[in-house]
Design a protein around this motif. Structure first.
Motif, PDB file in Angstrom:
ATOM      1  N   LYS A 105       0.852  -1.184   0.000  1.00 10.08           N
ATOM      2  CA  LYS A 105       0.000   0.000   0.000  1.00 10.08           C
ATOM      3  C   LYS A 105       0.888   1.234   0.000  1.00 10.08           C
ATOM      4  O   LYS A 105       2.088   1.142   0.285  1.00 10.08           O
ATOM      5  CB  LYS A 105      -0.933   0.006   1.208  1.00 10.08           C
ATOM      6  N   PRO A 106       0.331   2.407  -0.331  1.00  7.67           N
ATOM      7  CA  PRO A 106       1.139   3.620  -0.277  1.00  7.67           C
ATOM      8  C   PRO A 106       1.781   3.788   1.103  1.00  7.67           C
ATOM      9  O   PRO A 106       1.167   3.453   2.130  1.00  7.67           O
ATOM     10  CB  PRO A 106       0.124   4.729  -0.573  1.00  7.67           C
ATOM     11  N   PHE A 107       2.980   4.317   1.119  1.00 10.47           N
ATOM     12  CA  PHE A 107       3.752   4.386   2.358  1.00 10.47           C
ATOM     13  C   PHE A 107       2.981   5.103   3.466  1.00 10.47           C
ATOM     14  O   PHE A 107       2.960   4.651   4.611  1.00 10.47           O
ATOM     15  CB  PHE A 107       5.084   5.089   2.089  1.00 10.47           C
ATOM     16  N   LEU A 108       2.326   6.211   3.148  1.00 10.93           N
ATOM     17  CA  LEU A 108       1.625   6.977   4.173  1.00 10.93           C
ATOM     18  C   LEU A 108       0.335   6.311   4.634  1.00 10.93           C
ATOM     19  O   LEU A 108      -0.260   6.736   5.630  1.00 10.93           O
ATOM     20  CB  LEU A 108       1.333   8.391   3.668  1.00 10.93           C
ATOM     21  N   ASP A 109      -0.116   5.290   3.928  1.00  9.90           N
ATOM     22  CA  ASP A 109      -1.299   4.543   4.355  1.00  9.90           C
ATOM     23  C   ASP A 109      -0.974   3.426   5.333  1.00  9.90           C
ATOM     24  O   ASP A 109      -1.879   2.810   5.900  1.00  9.90           O
ATOM     25  CB  ASP A 109      -2.028   3.941   3.143  1.00  9.90           C
ATOM     26  N   HIS A 110       0.309   3.129   5.500  1.00  9.50           N
ATOM     27  CA  HIS A 110       0.700   2.095   6.452  1.00  9.50           C
ATOM     28  C   HIS A 110       0.458   2.563   7.883  1.00  9.50           C
ATOM     29  O   HIS A 110       0.637   3.741   8.212  1.00  9.50           O
ATOM     30  CB  HIS A 110       2.182   1.746   6.303  1.00  9.50           C
ATOM     31  N   SER A 111       0.082   1.622   8.711  1.00 13.38           N
ATOM     32  CA  SER A 111      -0.009   1.844  10.155  1.00 13.38           C
ATOM     33  C   SER A 111       1.208   1.201  10.806  1.00 13.38           C
ATOM     34  O   SER A 111       1.925   0.409  10.175  1.00 13.38           O
ATOM     35  CB  SER A 111      -1.285   1.201  10.698  1.00 13.38           C
ATOM     36  N   PRO A 112       1.466   1.502  12.073  1.00 12.97           N
ATOM     37  CA  PRO A 112       2.547   0.794  12.764  1.00 12.97           C
ATOM     38  C   PRO A 112       2.381  -0.723  12.699  1.00 12.97           C
ATOM     39  O   PRO A 112       3.357  -1.456  12.580  1.00 12.97           O
ATOM     40  CB  PRO A 112       2.454   1.317  14.196  1.00 12.97           C
ATOM     41  N   GLU A 113       1.133  -1.181  12.738  1.00 15.68           N
ATOM     42  CA  GLU A 113       0.882  -2.622  12.715  1.00 15.68           C
ATOM     43  C   GLU A 113       1.219  -3.228  11.352  1.00 15.68           C
ATOM     44  O   GLU A 113       1.829  -4.302  11.275  1.00 15.68           O
ATOM     45  CB  GLU A 113      -0.577  -2.907  13.071  1.00 15.68           C
ATOM     46  N   THR A 114       0.816  -2.584  10.260  1.00 14.29           N
ATOM     47  CA  THR A 114       1.113  -3.148   8.935  1.00 14.29           C
ATOM     48  C   THR A 114       2.599  -3.045   8.612  1.00 14.29           C
ATOM     49  O   THR A 114       3.141  -3.913   7.936  1.00 14.29           O
ATOM     50  CB  THR A 114       0.284  -2.465   7.837  1.00 14.29           C
ATOM     51  N   MET A 115       3.255  -1.990   9.088  1.00 15.11           N
ATOM     52  CA  MET A 115       4.708  -1.902   8.925  1.00 15.11           C
ATOM     53  C   MET A 115       5.405  -3.057   9.630  1.00 15.11           C
ATOM     54  O   MET A 115       6.266  -3.733   9.064  1.00 15.11           O
ATOM     55  CB  MET A 115       5.224  -0.572   9.469  1.00 15.11           C
ATOM     56  N   ARG A 116       5.007  -3.282  10.864  1.00 10.02           N
ATOM     57  CA  ARG A 116       5.644  -4.349  11.661  1.00 10.02           C
ATOM     58  C   ARG A 116       5.370  -5.717  11.037  1.00 10.02           C
ATOM     59  O   ARG A 116       6.273  -6.556  10.961  1.00 10.02           O
ATOM     60  CB  ARG A 116       5.128  -4.297  13.093  1.00 10.02           C
ATOM     61  N   GLU A 117       4.144  -5.943  10.588  1.00 12.15           N
ATOM     62  CA  GLU A 117       3.828  -7.247   9.996  1.00 12.15           C
ATOM     63  C   GLU A 117       4.617  -7.484   8.712  1.00 12.15           C
ATOM     64  O   GLU A 117       5.083  -8.599   8.450  1.00 12.15           O
ATOM     65  CB  GLU A 117       2.335  -7.388   9.716  1.00 12.15           C
ATOM     66  N   THR A 118       4.792  -6.445   7.901  1.00 15.68           N
ATOM     67  CA  THR A 118       5.559  -6.588   6.663  1.00 15.68           C
ATOM     68  C   THR A 118       6.997  -6.973   6.952  1.00 15.68           C
ATOM     69  O   THR A 118       7.561  -7.857   6.298  1.00 15.68           O
ATOM     70  CB  THR A 118       5.497  -5.283   5.849  1.00 15.68           C
TER      71      THR A 118
END
Length: 259
Positions: A105-118
């Motif tokens: 997803k677009p970088f600014l649409d990431h949440s801390p949770e989706t960043m960590r999961e990736t």
């Protein structure tokens, strides 16, 4: 393409090949071909129906194999996987770090949770499985580690910033481990696919169609890779014949990046 390639029936005979993310599209192609070439496959996945899927891929004629359900982004899960492989078969020859999958997803649409999961799904699974496996391989004086990276690390693919951060870590881990463990008879390489035909991409989910088309337009050959084409590259690097190749990123990308 891929499916008609000759199989080297004895290339992995007697060897133990651990494959993470084994129930997915690329993982299933890797384990199927490894088994056809004589390997004892240790298939790992966290999917609830992973064992059923793996059994269907391998069929009834594969050499003895086993399935391990584990969360591999932490040390305990990775340790369990490697312990199961060595206790069942008494050795570990090849580790294929295929588990991953991005939250794209677009970088600014990431949440801390989706960043960590990736990062967890792509980098930490590779770190922990490699950390546990290399100790076994070092004791044997032989081993092959093949990671699944991403061609998008090189071409900056649209909406892939966070995914590239995780896969870029995999590429960097490859070179560092390759230099450190070469003296122990262990090679470490990465296969970096472009867009690949998997059940997900073939389903053409509406939210991803535009992204798929942007990716396809970057590929001079005009199509996505097949999973079997990726598996072919993985198993070459996992074989004894690739004994003088280490620390490399092999792109399976139809020319989307070159050199």
């Amino acid at each position: 393409m891929g499916e008609t390639e000759p199989v080297l029936a004895d290339r992995f005979r007697g060897q133990v090949v651990v494959v993470t993310g084994a129930a997915g599209g690329i993982g299933s192609a890797i384990i199927t071909r490894a088994a056809r070439e004589g390997a004892h496959v240790v298939a790992a996945d966290r999917a609830p129906d992973g064992e059923r899927k793996v059994a269907g891929f391998l069929g009834g004629n594969a050499p003895e194999w086993c399935y391990v359900g584990a969360e591999l982004s932490n040390r305990d899960g990775a340790e369990h996987l490697i312990a199961e492989a060595t206790s069942r078969f008494g050795r570990l020859d090849v580790l294929v770090n295929n588990a991953g999958g991005g939250i794209i997803k677009p970088f600014l649409d990431h949440s801390p949770e989706t960043m960590r999961e990736t990062v967890d799904r792509n980098l930490w699974t590779t770190v922990w499985c490699s950390h546990r496996a290399v100790a076994v391989m070092r004791g044997a004086g032989y081993g092959r580690i093949v990671n699944i990276g991403a061609d998008s690390v090189r071409n900056g693919l649209y909406e892939h910033a966070m995914y590239n951060a995780a896969k870029g870590g995999v590429h960097a881990l490859t070179t560092g481990m390759a230099r450190e463990f070469a003296v122990d008879g262990i090679t470490v390489n990465t296969v970096a696919p472009t867009g690949t035909e998997t059940p997900f991409t073939l389903s053409r989910p509406p939210e991803a169609v535009g992204r798929f088309e942007k990716t396809r337009r970057l590929i001079p050959l005009g199509r996505f890779a097949t999973a079997s084409e990726v598996a072919s590259a993985v198993l070459y690097l996992a074989s004894r014949e690739a004994s003088f190749i280490t620390g490399q990123v092999l792109s399976v990308n139809g020319g989307s990046t070159m050199l």
